[in-house]
Design a protein around this motif. Sequence first.
Motif, PDB file in Angstrom:
ATOM      1  N   ASP A  66     -27.488  19.931  13.923  1.00 37.13           N
ATOM      2  CA  ASP A  66     -26.440  19.338  14.289  1.00 37.13           C
ATOM      3  C   ASP A  66     -26.270  18.024  13.522  1.00 37.13           C
ATOM      4  O   ASP A  66     -25.618  17.132  13.043  1.00 37.13           O
ATOM      5  CB  ASP A  66     -26.351  19.024  15.740  1.00 37.13           C
ATOM      6  CG  ASP A  66     -26.158  20.090  16.576  1.00 37.13           C
ATOM      7  OD1 ASP A  66     -25.498  21.309  15.966  1.00 37.13           O
ATOM      8  OD2 ASP A  66     -26.235  20.110  17.683  1.00 37.13           O
ATOM      9  N   GLU A  67     -27.661  17.276  13.665  1.00 32.91           N
ATOM     10  CA  GLU A  67     -27.805  16.079  13.077  1.00 32.91           C
ATOM     11  C   GLU A  67     -27.376  15.769  11.546  1.00 32.91           C
ATOM     12  O   GLU A  67     -26.873  15.094  10.901  1.00 32.91           O
ATOM     13  CB  GLU A  67     -29.061  15.336  13.431  1.00 32.91           C
ATOM     14  CG  GLU A  67     -29.563  14.016  13.121  1.00 32.91           C
ATOM     15  CD  GLU A  67     -28.629  13.030  14.023  1.00 32.91           C
ATOM     16  OE1 GLU A  67     -28.473  13.322  15.181  1.00 32.91           O
ATOM     17  OE2 GLU A  67     -28.230  12.085  13.349  1.00 32.91           O
ATOM     18  N   ASP A  84     -23.889  16.218  11.066  1.00 32.40           N
ATOM     19  CA  ASP A  84     -23.016  15.027  11.356  1.00 32.40           C
ATOM     20  C   ASP A  84     -23.289  13.962  10.276  1.00 32.40           C
ATOM     21  O   ASP A  84     -22.613  13.011  10.163  1.00 32.40           O
ATOM     22  CB  ASP A  84     -23.462  14.548  12.746  1.00 32.40           C
ATOM     23  CG  ASP A  84     -22.635  14.972  13.928  1.00 32.40           C
ATOM     24  OD1 ASP A  84     -21.756  15.863  13.550  1.00 32.40           O
ATOM     25  OD2 ASP A  84     -22.768  14.432  15.013  1.00 32.40           O
ATOM     26  N   PHE A  85     -24.404  13.758   9.707  1.00 29.72           N
ATOM     27  CA  PHE A  85     -24.845  12.656   8.793  1.00 29.72           C
ATOM     28  C   PHE A  85     -24.071  12.927   7.423  1.00 29.72           C
ATOM     29  O   PHE A  85     -23.568  12.310   6.874  1.00 29.72           O
ATOM     30  CB  PHE A  85     -26.284  12.862   8.499  1.00 29.72           C
ATOM     31  CG  PHE A  85     -26.549  11.508   7.705  1.00 29.72           C
ATOM     32  CD1 PHE A  85     -26.905  10.254   8.353  1.00 29.72           C
ATOM     33  CD2 PHE A  85     -26.861  11.486   6.443  1.00 29.72           C
ATOM     34  CE1 PHE A  85     -27.155   9.230   7.647  1.00 29.72           C
ATOM     35  CE2 PHE A  85     -27.124  10.389   5.610  1.00 29.72           C
ATOM     36  CZ  PHE A  85     -27.301   9.168   6.443  1.00 29.72           C
ATOM     37  N   LEU A  86     -23.746  14.255   7.105  1.00 30.80           N
ATOM     38  CA  LEU A  86     -23.093  14.632   6.130  1.00 30.80           C
ATOM     39  C   LEU A  86     -21.512  14.576   6.285  1.00 30.80           C
ATOM     40  O   LEU A  86     -20.667  14.926   5.491  1.00 30.80           O
ATOM     41  CB  LEU A  86     -23.382  15.980   5.496  1.00 30.80           C
ATOM     42  CG  LEU A  86     -24.644  16.155   4.840  1.00 30.80           C
ATOM     43  CD1 LEU A  86     -24.994  17.439   4.510  1.00 30.80           C
ATOM     44  CD2 LEU A  86     -24.867  15.425   3.545  1.00 30.80           C
ATOM     45  N   ALA A  87     -21.204  14.207   7.772  1.00 32.31           N
ATOM     46  CA  ALA A  87     -19.675  14.118   8.009  1.00 32.31           C
ATOM     47  C   ALA A  87     -19.031  15.626   7.825  1.00 32.31           C
ATOM     48  O   ALA A  87     -18.010  15.569   7.411  1.00 32.31           O
ATOM     49  CB  ALA A  87     -18.960  13.182   7.519  1.00 32.31           C
ATOM     50  N   ALA A  88     -19.875  16.823   7.783  1.00 33.78           N
ATOM     51  CA  ALA A  88     -19.346  18.094   7.502  1.00 33.78           C
ATOM     52  C   ALA A  88     -18.995  18.710   8.880  1.00 33.78           C
ATOM     53  O   ALA A  88     -19.441  18.533   9.858  1.00 33.78           O
ATOM     54  CB  ALA A  88     -20.334  18.873   7.069  1.00 33.78           C
ATOM     55  N   LEU A 122     -16.975  16.537   1.818  1.00 37.58           N
ATOM     56  CA  LEU A 122     -16.600  15.786   1.054  1.00 37.58           C
ATOM     57  C   LEU A 122     -17.114  16.393  -0.578  1.00 37.58           C
ATOM     58  O   LEU A 122     -18.152  16.937  -0.227  1.00 37.58           O
ATOM     59  CB  LEU A 122     -17.143  14.413   0.821  1.00 37.58           C
ATOM     60  CG  LEU A 122     -16.524  13.340   2.138  1.00 37.58           C
ATOM     61  CD1 LEU A 122     -17.396  12.251   2.331  1.00 37.58           C
ATOM     62  CD2 LEU A 122     -15.224  13.239   1.678  1.00 37.58           C
ATOM     63  N   LYS A 149     -18.536  15.459  -2.996  1.00 41.71           N
ATOM     64  CA  LYS A 149     -19.597  14.745  -3.283  1.00 41.71           C
ATOM     65  C   LYS A 149     -21.046  15.497  -2.632  1.00 41.71           C
ATOM     66  O   LYS A 149     -22.120  15.730  -3.157  1.00 41.71           O
ATOM     67  CB  LYS A 149     -20.049  13.419  -3.171  1.00 41.71           C
ATOM     68  CG  LYS A 149     -19.923  12.568  -1.720  1.00 41.71           C
ATOM     69  CD  LYS A 149     -20.196  11.348  -1.921  1.00 41.71           C
ATOM     70  CE  LYS A 149     -20.271  10.741  -0.446  1.00 41.71           C
ATOM     71  NZ  LYS A 149     -21.138  11.075   0.466  1.00 41.71           N
ATOM     72  N   THR A 208     -23.621  13.780  18.974  1.00 38.54           N
ATOM     73  CA  THR A 208     -25.157  13.173  18.572  1.00 38.54           C
ATOM     74  C   THR A 208     -25.133  11.627  18.766  1.00 38.54           C
ATOM     75  O   THR A 208     -25.899  10.973  18.304  1.00 38.54           O
ATOM     76  CB  THR A 208     -25.637  13.416  17.244  1.00 38.54           C
ATOM     77  OG1 THR A 208     -24.470  12.932  16.154  1.00 38.54           O
ATOM     78  CG2 THR A 208     -25.672  15.088  16.864  1.00 38.54           C
ATOM     79  N   ARG A 258     -29.871   4.490   9.877  1.00 37.70           N
ATOM     80  CA  ARG A 258     -29.339   5.856   9.802  1.00 37.70           C
ATOM     81  C   ARG A 258     -28.419   6.145  10.803  1.00 37.70           C
ATOM     82  O   ARG A 258     -27.340   6.886  10.520  1.00 37.70           O
ATOM     83  CB  ARG A 258     -30.398   7.136   9.896  1.00 37.70           C
ATOM     84  CG  ARG A 258     -29.927   8.385   9.462  1.00 37.70           C
ATOM     85  CD  ARG A 258     -30.992   9.384   9.505  1.00 37.70           C
ATOM     86  NE  ARG A 258     -30.727  10.634   9.831  1.00 37.70           N
ATOM     87  CZ  ARG A 258     -30.209  11.627   8.788  1.00 37.70           C
ATOM     88  NH1 ARG A 258     -30.646  11.463   7.647  1.00 37.70           N
ATOM     89  NH2 ARG A 258     -29.730  12.690   8.841  1.00 37.70           N
ATOM     90  N   GLN A 286     -25.375   4.617   9.244  1.00 38.60           N
ATOM     91  CA  GLN A 286     -24.883   5.276   8.056  1.00 38.60           C
ATOM     92  C   GLN A 286     -24.077   6.564   8.684  1.00 38.60           C
ATOM     93  O   GLN A 286     -23.148   6.864   7.885  1.00 38.60           O
ATOM     94  CB  GLN A 286     -25.945   5.344   7.254  1.00 38.60           C
ATOM     95  CG  GLN A 286     -25.647   5.648   5.820  1.00 38.60           C
ATOM     96  CD  GLN A 286     -24.670   4.726   5.299  1.00 38.60           C
ATOM     97  OE1 GLN A 286     -24.899   3.763   5.160  1.00 38.60           O
ATOM     98  NE2 GLN A 286     -23.374   5.355   4.520  1.00 38.60           N
ATOM     99  N   LYS A 287     -24.746   7.198   9.617  1.00 37.88           N
ATOM    100  CA  LYS A 287     -23.991   8.398  10.025  1.00 37.88           C
ATOM    101  C   LYS A 287     -22.591   7.955  10.446  1.00 37.88           C
ATOM    102  O   LYS A 287     -21.857   8.691  10.067  1.00 37.88           O
ATOM    103  CB  LYS A 287     -24.774   9.162  11.120  1.00 37.88           C
ATOM    104  CG  LYS A 287     -24.202  10.228  11.730  1.00 37.88           C
ATOM    105  CD  LYS A 287     -24.977  11.176  12.880  1.00 37.88           C
ATOM    106  CE  LYS A 287     -24.928  10.316  14.209  1.00 37.88           C
ATOM    107  NZ  LYS A 287     -25.861  10.710  15.211  1.00 37.88           N
ATOM    108  N   ASN A 308     -20.426   7.369   7.136  1.00 37.11           N
ATOM    109  CA  ASN A 308     -20.036   8.669   6.492  1.00 37.11           C
ATOM    110  C   ASN A 308     -19.031   9.385   7.240  1.00 37.11           C
ATOM    111  O   ASN A 308     -18.107   9.925   6.569  1.00 37.11           O
ATOM    112  CB  ASN A 308     -21.511   9.675   6.501  1.00 37.11           C
ATOM    113  CG  ASN A 308     -22.658   9.059   5.701  1.00 37.11           C
ATOM    114  OD1 ASN A 308     -22.375   8.091   5.085  1.00 37.11           O
ATOM    115  ND2 ASN A 308     -23.873   9.548   5.748  1.00 37.11           N
ATOM    116  N   GLN A 309     -18.888   9.469   8.531  1.00 36.53           N
ATOM    117  CA  GLN A 309     -17.949  10.283   9.257  1.00 36.53           C
ATOM    118  C   GLN A 309     -16.429   9.281   8.870  1.00 36.53           C
ATOM    119  O   GLN A 309     -15.470   9.981   8.929  1.00 36.53           O
ATOM    120  CB  GLN A 309     -18.292  10.382  10.813  1.00 36.53           C
ATOM    121  CG  GLN A 309     -19.431  11.277  10.860  1.00 36.53           C
ATOM    122  CD  GLN A 309     -19.969  11.331  12.409  1.00 36.53           C
ATOM    123  OE1 GLN A 309     -19.599  10.645  13.081  1.00 36.53           O
ATOM    124  NE2 GLN A 309     -20.748  12.375  12.376  1.00 36.53           N
ATOM    125  N   ALA A 358     -15.992   7.427   6.263  1.00 32.05           N
ATOM    126  CA  ALA A 358     -15.367   7.827   4.857  1.00 32.05           C
ATOM    127  C   ALA A 358     -14.602   8.966   4.834  1.00 32.05           C
ATOM    128  O   ALA A 358     -13.810   9.280   4.228  1.00 32.05           O
ATOM    129  CB  ALA A 358     -16.865   7.476   4.157  1.00 32.05           C
TER     130      ALA A 358
END
Lengths: 500, 581
Positions: free
Chosen positions: A115-116, A119-123, A141, A143, B362, B426, B429-430, B433-434, B436
């Motif tokens: 999950d994390e 979420d970090f990749l905003a996927a 994204l 990238k 999260t 982090r 940043q999370k 990222n979301q 963006a």
Amino acid sequence: MNVFKTRHLPLLLTVLLVAGPAALAQQEIASHPRDLVFEGLAFDPPDASQSRYELEQGAVAFVVEDHELPLVNISLTIRTGSFTAAAQAKPGVASLTGSQMRSGGTTSLAPADFDEELDFLAANVGSRIGSTSGGANMNCLTKDVEACLGLFFEMLREPRFDTERMDLAKSQSLQGMERRNDSTPGIEGREWSRLMYGTEHFSTQALTADELDALTTEDLAAFHEFAVHPGNFIFAVSGDVDPAAIVAALNSRLADWPVGETAGDVPEPGFEPLPGLYLVHKEDVNQGRVSLGHLGARLGSPDRYALQIMNDILGGGGFTSRIMSRVRSDEGLAYSAGTAFGFGVHYEGSFRAFFQSRSEAVARATAIVLEEVERIRDEPVSEEELTTSKASFIESFTRNFASAQQIAGLFASFELQGRDFDYLNTYRDNMAAVTAEDVMRVAREYLHPDRLVILAVGNVDDMLAGDPDNPEIMLESLAPAGNVTRIALPDPLTMQYPEQ
Amino acid sequence: MRRILLAFGVLMLVGAPSALAQQVAPIVHELENGMKFLLIPRPGDPNISAGWITKVGSVDESAGITGVAHLFEHMMFKGTETIGTTDAEADRRVIEHLDSLKAQIRVHEQELVRQQRMGLIDDWKSPEHRTVEHQDLLDDFETVLGEQKGLIIKDDFDRIYTGQGASGMNAGTSNDFTVYFINVPANKLELWFWMESDRLNNPVFREFYSERDVVHEERRLRVDSTPTGLLDEQFNAMFWESSPYSWPVIGWPSDLYGLTRGEALDFFDVYYAPNNLAAALVGDFDPDEAIAWAEKYFGRIPRGPREAEPVRTWEMEQQGEKRMTGTAETTPQVQIRYHTVADGHVDEPALLVLGQILSGRTGRLFKSIVEEQELATQAFGGQNGLKYAGYFQLVGQAKGDTAPEQVETAIYAELERLKNEPVGERELQKVKNQNAAAEYRRLQSSFGLMVQLLIFEAGRGWDTLNTSGPALQGVTAEDIQRVANTYFEADSRSVAIYYRTESDEPEDPRLAGLDPQEKQQIAMISQQLAGATTEQLDILRQQFAQMEGQSAQVPPENQDMFQVMIELIRERIAELEEEGE
């Protein structure tokens, strides 16, 4: 004077600036929108063959590029479902496997870590398995596409099926099962399917609490092994992708993935609905929900266009349709009323007229619906009804192609269903060709007032008692073939129906 | 009735905080009468998303006419001198007759209201208190209404659009604005210009009094008969002291009873004048042609008699914590609100990011209060910047036998942590990222882009679409710590605690984490979905695909509700697929 000047100058400037279309501005404004003249919409549906790629190991992909935004969307359809023999042997396994692929982490990542990462990749990533197809999707994204594809394929190929997450999902399902007899729409849907397709068909099987409880993570892993493999994959890729590059990226992940068993054919119900009035009693509701109909047609039916128009005029077209107009607008008997004509991919869909009205009014509203079913068989529809209906189908056709994602998804669903893509090219002409005679012909051929199943869910005593102001209409007297059957509610956890 | 609902859904989607990486540059054309057009040609998709917004919401109302902005949204679908009637002249005479009857009836009603105030009667609405003259007037009114029926073409506005392939016509009213929108096939843009300019130029508010009753029913459905509707309304009214945000968008019931057509017309003259409007088009069209049509159709509408004035009344500074308790058929829960800042304030980006740090699967509140301490089934919070003021709201739903007060304490502990230590790198940043990614995702749909342009234009200007993103990306851990210390003061908060009234009705377990309003929305959506047919499968599938695509732009506090919505649609699609097979 000042006012006068400012009022006209800007308009003049505009006229000078936009010389071409300005001519329009000088024309009179039409007194009614019917007098507006529209240019034809030059629109050719995109060609599916230009987007279709055969991938490694029997998988197929449709790729539709759209580089406006740096986003990549992948929607995977999986040829599997609860209809398969493997799923039928372990009831509930298909659906739980579908949701747990995403929830349960992967062999290398615990569920919370998975999950994390996403979420970090905003996927956005999801997975599911339904009755006749499964699927998974990812959106990220450009990238991050490599990293996301990595996680996406890890989920598809090596899901962990975590026990804790599975138990949580089971307890949620169980709570849902306990509520099975609480809502009348739920009861109506369930009983309608059973009346149309019988109690033996896969589509009418309801999971029991014991069956749910018995499922293990090993069962999920085994069903995953059976169902999720490239031979069953149809990808719909859209967005900021280079087709050659994404096809290569998918192929590199598919090449060493062995093809497993095929899903097999979706079984047909082989059941003939028995005409009659079927009553389901719920004490504490003041509204009756009624479904009325019989089997419909198959997707491939050549009469599809005329049937769609017939249905639209009869009850499918919302406020402009006959049943809505009579039951709701004229008589105020129901808030919602209409019809649906189902075209099944694998077997006949169902024709269903429906409404919800207060218990006393159920008999009267049913009588009106029956009248309208007769009327559309007996007399041709009016020219105005026909024109409006055809126009709404033809003119809104382009909404199917509003984005690359929609186009790719549409192609994938055609591929799954084995349909001819040419349907999209000829759709509008075929609709335009429908005549009032066609509509009456298909109404006579496909609507059978003598073979109707009428299902009424609600307070049966009140529904049968009818309306004191209209004592001449009683629900029981409308029962097809004189057959009146009461259906008792099953135990929600065992799904055992009491003996009548 | 359906109109207000959908718009709220849209607001939820586009209200998401976001960072911008993609510059949006509409062609801007302002008519001489002050109406602004924002045009984004997007060739390829053979459709056009079209809409307009008026900068009026419930905040612009005053005592006695609360709810008028929303009632107007309903009236705008009732036709014009051309649309919706078989005889405009006869119809006008009937309307005037009705108005004069209503004025006479009102005199009798005011007398009955006085008697009720003195305790002489129980309910001024009950028929037994009416004088003969009063009852005669009411009967006359019904008779004239009956005559009018023959002159009205029901739902003419809908019918004309539908017959030309337009879809998704709807509208919505908020505290700060009212918006109207639709999708038309690319060759039917002139129809939109005709229809929309006609209803602004030649409106006839027919069926005014019956529509007032419809809104009354809507209020009953959405507020009175939902478990926490009245409590939520009173919590909001308690939170705002002097600000007009204290009354509900739908209005107080006594005002709904009293509104006259004359008051509505005055309202229209100022707030629906072109100088208070903006329109947006996104899709496959020729901008020169669109500008010519804008001049031709909307250019004929005269500028309003005066400019709409900004709201004068400021919120008074709160002097101490305010608390309320109530019982409802709902999960026990706590709602906490702090006064913060209006939309566009320099501290808003930090407050928005702070909300994201706390919320979502999260996020901190879920991890700590739901997963680790197991006190709650759901917990989230976020900044809501309205035009003239704003607030930060936190919600926690108690789990099992846990007291909502325990959840409240646990939420304060998380706020203290934000005050005392900077958020992790982090973690920040999370969220960035979301944001963006959300910047791009929200531009995917032409319809969504059109609505955002309008809402931003009604607020701080459409360019907010380009500036809000970088502002969010610029937020630092220090900013978050600073705003936490500035705004999360006990003296400026209001707290509502709801306990459960026992009820037999079991609830869908998936709804356990949602707040009462969300549950209500879900209930509405379930109802709509239950009515969906196999014919609408393709539309549902499209919606499903679109929603999945949009899910990242949904604010974290709404994610759970959004996921339930997606799930419900998915289930319905599966059901319909089976039905259709």
